[in-house]
Design a protein around this motif. Structure first.
Motif, PDB file in Angstrom:
ATOM      1  N   ILE A 141       0.838  -1.201   0.000  1.00 15.05           N
ATOM      2  CA  ILE A 141       0.000   0.000   0.000  1.00 15.05           C
ATOM      3  C   ILE A 141       0.874   1.253   0.000  1.00 15.05           C
ATOM      4  CG2 ILE A 141      -1.703   1.302   1.333  1.00 15.05           C
ATOM      5  CD1 ILE A 141      -2.669  -1.392   2.459  1.00 15.05           C
ATOM      6  N   SER A 142       0.480   2.231  -0.805  1.00 16.70           N
ATOM      7  CA  SER A 142       1.138   3.540  -0.797  1.00 16.70           C
ATOM      8  C   SER A 142       0.165   4.572  -1.348  1.00 16.70           C
ATOM      9  CB  SER A 142       2.429   3.527  -1.630  1.00 16.70           C
ATOM     10  OG  SER A 142       2.129   3.393  -3.008  1.00 16.70           O
ATOM     11  N   LEU A 143       0.403   5.821  -0.991  1.00 20.01           N
ATOM     12  CA  LEU A 143      -0.345   6.948  -1.550  1.00 20.01           C
ATOM     13  C   LEU A 143       0.613   7.738  -2.426  1.00 20.01           C
ATOM     14  CD1 LEU A 143      -2.416   8.162   1.546  1.00 20.01           C
ATOM     15  CD2 LEU A 143      -3.240   6.859  -0.418  1.00 20.01           C
ATOM     16  N   ASN A 144       0.313   7.749  -3.723  1.00 21.99           N
ATOM     17  CA  ASN A 144       1.222   8.379  -4.692  1.00 21.99           C
ATOM     18  C   ASN A 144       2.641   7.838  -4.552  1.00 21.99           C
ATOM     19  OD1 ASN A 144      -0.817   9.864  -5.785  1.00 21.99           O
ATOM     20  ND2 ASN A 144      -0.175  11.823  -4.948  1.00 21.99           N
ATOM     21  N   ARG A 145       2.760   6.520  -4.367  1.00 22.91           N
ATOM     22  CA  ARG A 145       4.046   5.833  -4.239  1.00 22.91           C
ATOM     23  C   ARG A 145       4.806   6.242  -2.990  1.00 22.91           C
ATOM     24  NH1 ARG A 145       2.916   1.953  -7.945  1.00 22.91           N
ATOM     25  NH2 ARG A 145       2.461   2.842  -9.992  1.00 22.91           N
ATOM     26  N   GLN A 146       4.128   6.803  -2.010  1.00 24.29           N
ATOM     27  CA  GLN A 146       4.772   7.192  -0.763  1.00 24.29           C
ATOM     28  C   GLN A 146       4.139   6.452   0.403  1.00 24.29           C
ATOM     29  OE1 GLN A 146       4.735  11.657  -0.845  1.00 24.29           O
ATOM     30  NE2 GLN A 146       6.714  11.351   0.145  1.00 24.29           N
ATOM     31  N   ILE A 147       4.974   6.149   1.403  1.00 24.24           N
ATOM     32  CA  ILE A 147       4.465   5.549   2.629  1.00 24.24           C
ATOM     33  C   ILE A 147       4.767   6.425   3.845  1.00 24.24           C
ATOM     34  CG2 ILE A 147       4.635   3.188   1.743  1.00 24.24           C
ATOM     35  CD1 ILE A 147       7.225   2.894   3.366  1.00 24.24           C
ATOM     36  N   LYS A 148       5.544   7.479   3.648  1.00 21.50           N
ATOM     37  CA  LYS A 148       5.843   8.382   4.756  1.00 21.50           C
ATOM     38  C   LYS A 148       5.947   9.813   4.237  1.00 21.50           C
ATOM     39  CE  LYS A 148      10.840   7.516   4.512  1.00 21.50           C
ATOM     40  NZ  LYS A 148      12.029   7.103   5.293  1.00 21.50           N
ATOM     41  N   GLN A 149       5.784  10.768   5.181  1.00 22.70           N
ATOM     42  CA  GLN A 149       5.838  12.193   4.869  1.00 22.70           C
ATOM     43  C   GLN A 149       4.861  12.550   3.746  1.00 22.70           C
ATOM     44  OE1 GLN A 149       9.998  13.116   4.210  1.00 22.70           O
ATOM     45  NE2 GLN A 149      10.414  13.195   6.385  1.00 22.70           N
ATOM     46  N   ILE A 150       3.634  12.054   3.886  1.00 22.42           N
ATOM     47  CA  ILE A 150       2.571  12.364   2.932  1.00 22.42           C
ATOM     48  C   ILE A 150       1.913  13.670   3.376  1.00 22.42           C
ATOM     49  CG2 ILE A 150       0.422  11.540   1.891  1.00 22.42           C
ATOM     50  CD1 ILE A 150       1.383   8.679   2.651  1.00 22.42           C
ATOM     51  N   LYS A 151       2.025  14.693   2.549  1.00 21.59           N
ATOM     52  CA  LYS A 151       1.580  16.036   2.941  1.00 21.59           C
ATOM     53  C   LYS A 151       0.068  16.176   2.805  1.00 21.59           C
ATOM     54  CE  LYS A 151       4.054  19.591   1.911  1.00 21.59           C
ATOM     55  NZ  LYS A 151       4.750  20.689   1.171  1.00 21.59           N
ATOM     56  N   LEU A 152      -0.584  16.643   3.877  1.00 25.09           N
ATOM     57  CA  LEU A 152      -2.021  16.917   3.899  1.00 25.09           C
ATOM     58  C   LEU A 152      -2.242  18.311   4.480  1.00 25.09           C
ATOM     59  CD1 LEU A 152      -3.299  13.501   5.342  1.00 25.09           C
ATOM     60  CD2 LEU A 152      -3.193  14.174   2.934  1.00 25.09           C
ATOM     61  N   PHE A 153      -3.257  19.010   3.944  1.00 22.87           N
ATOM     62  CA  PHE A 153      -3.596  20.346   4.435  1.00 22.87           C
ATOM     63  C   PHE A 153      -4.678  20.263   5.506  1.00 22.87           C
ATOM     64  CE2 PHE A 153      -1.840  21.403   0.253  1.00 22.87           C
ATOM     65  CZ  PHE A 153      -1.037  22.489   0.557  1.00 22.87           C
ATOM     66  N   ALA A 154      -4.665  21.227   6.405  1.00 25.58           N
ATOM     67  CA  ALA A 154      -5.719  21.319   7.420  1.00 25.58           C
ATOM     68  C   ALA A 154      -7.038  21.706   6.767  1.00 25.58           C
ATOM     69  CB  ALA A 154      -5.339  22.352   8.478  1.00 25.58           C
ATOM     70  N   LEU A 155      -8.144  21.282   7.347  1.00 28.23           N
ATOM     71  CA  LEU A 155      -9.456  21.675   6.840  1.00 28.23           C
ATOM     72  C   LEU A 155      -9.654  23.178   7.066  1.00 28.23           C
ATOM     73  CD1 LEU A 155     -11.816  18.785   8.026  1.00 28.23           C
ATOM     74  CD2 LEU A 155     -11.226  19.364   5.668  1.00 28.23           C
ATOM     75  N   PRO A 156     -10.081  23.920   6.050  1.00 29.09           N
ATOM     76  CA  PRO A 156     -10.272  25.373   6.212  1.00 29.09           C
ATOM     77  C   PRO A 156     -11.412  25.687   7.191  1.00 29.09           C
ATOM     78  CG  PRO A 156     -10.173  24.748   3.885  1.00 29.09           C
ATOM     79  CD  PRO A 156     -10.311  23.485   4.665  1.00 29.09           C
ATOM     80  N   SER A 157     -11.243  26.778   7.929  1.00 36.94           N
ATOM     81  CA  SER A 157     -12.320  27.240   8.812  1.00 36.94           C
ATOM     82  C   SER A 157     -13.395  27.927   7.970  1.00 36.94           C
ATOM     83  CB  SER A 157     -11.762  28.214   9.853  1.00 36.94           C
ATOM     84  OG  SER A 157     -11.227  29.368   9.216  1.00 36.94           O
TER      85      SER A 157
END
Length: 235
Positions: A58-74
Motif C-alpha cells: 500500500i502507498s499513496l502516490n508511491r509514498q508511505i511516509k511524509q505524505i503532505k495533507l492540508f488542514a481543513l479550512p475554517s
C-alpha cells in the motif's frame, strides 16, 4: 530590439508551461512517485463500488511516509458555491493560509473519504490561472486519534490485491473511490544480497623447486659453474 523582446516573451511562456503549478505541485506525486519502499504495508480496502479487497504494498502516490495533507479550512476561509452546492470555494491560497501535516502510513490505523462528491477548489482568479482541487480525507492513527484533512484530488492509492489463482493484481484507486482503508500490519522488506565478484589475482604463483627425479624428497641439484679457462699471458 523587437526580436530580443519576442525571444524573452517566448522564454517566459515556456517556463510557465513547464511549471504550470508555480512550484506548488503535489510533492508526494512528483518526488515520491518512484520512492523506494522499504516496508510492505498490508490492509483491507473497501470501495464505494461495494468491493472489499485484501491488499498489500500500500502507498499513496508511491509514498508511505511524509505524505503532505492540508488542514481543513475554517468557515472564514471558504464558501459554498451557489451554482454547485458540492463545491467548496477556498478564498485563500492553501500553501500560505493552511498548515500542513506529514503522515506516515505505518502510524495510521484507518483512512476514510467521508464526502467523495464534495470538491474543495482554490483559484487565483475565477476562470483564469491555476486551479487546485482537494478532497477531505479522515485519518485515524494507531492511538485512536482521528483528524480531517484536505488531500489533492489527484492523489492515488497504489496497492496489490491478493489473489490465490493468478497472483497479486496491481490496483490504482482514485481517492474518491476509497470508502475506507484499514491498515492491518506491515513488514520490513529484505534487502537483496549482492553477489560477490571474484577478482583474478595479478600475483604470479611462486614456483616450487624442482624435485630430484630419483628421489622426490630431494631438491634438484644446483647447476655447477663452468670453470673459466685461464688466458695465457703474452710472451
Amino acid at each position: 530590439m523587437i526580436t530580443q523582446r519576442t525571444y524573452a516573451l517566448a522564454l517566459l511562456s515556456a517556463l510557465f508551461l513547464i511549471n504550470g503549478d508555480w512550484g506548488n505541485k503535489d510533492v508526494s506525486e512528483e518526488k515520491g512517485r518512484w520512492q523506494r519502499q522499504p516496508v510492505n504495508i498490508t490492509g483491507q480496502l473497501v470501495t464505494f463500488n461495494g468491493d472489499t479487497y485484501t491488499v498489500d504494498n500500500i502507498s499513496l502516490n508511491r509514498q508511505i511516509k511524509q505524505i503532505k495533507l492540508f488542514a481543513l479550512p475554517s468557515k472564514t476561509l471558504f464558501s459554498v458555491s451557489n451554482d454547485k452546492p458540492s463545491l467548496r470555494i477556498i478564498s485563500k491560497e492553501p500553501s500560505k493560509y493552511l498548515d500542513t501535516t506529514d503522515i506516515d502510513l505505518v502510524e495510521v490505523k484507518k483512512l476514510e473519504v467521508p464526502f467523495p462528491d464534495i470538491t474543495w477548489v482554490y483559484e487565483e482568479e475565477p476562470g483564469k490561472g491555476r486551479k487546485l482541487e482537494f478532497m477531505q480525507i479522515d485519518v485515524t492513527l494507531t492511538d485512536g486519534t482521528k483528524s480531517g484533512y484536505l488531500a489533492s484530488s489527484r492523489m492515488m492509492l497504489y496497492c496489490d490485491r491478493e489473489t490465490y489463482a493468478a497472483g497479486p493484481q496491481e490496483k490504482d484507486v482514485p481517492l474518491a473511490a476509497i470508502k475506507e482503508l484499514t491498515i492491518t500490519g506491515f513488514t520490513k522488506k529484505e534487502e537483496p544480497k549482492a553477489t560477490p565478484i571474484k577478482q583474478e589475482s595479478t600475483t604470479k604463483p611462486v614456483q616450487s623447486a624442482e624435485k630430484c627425479p630419483i628421489c622426490p624428497s630431494c631438491e634438484a641439484p644446483k647447476a655447477e659453474a663452468t670453470p673459466m679457462t685461464p688466458v695465457a699471458a703474452a710472451a
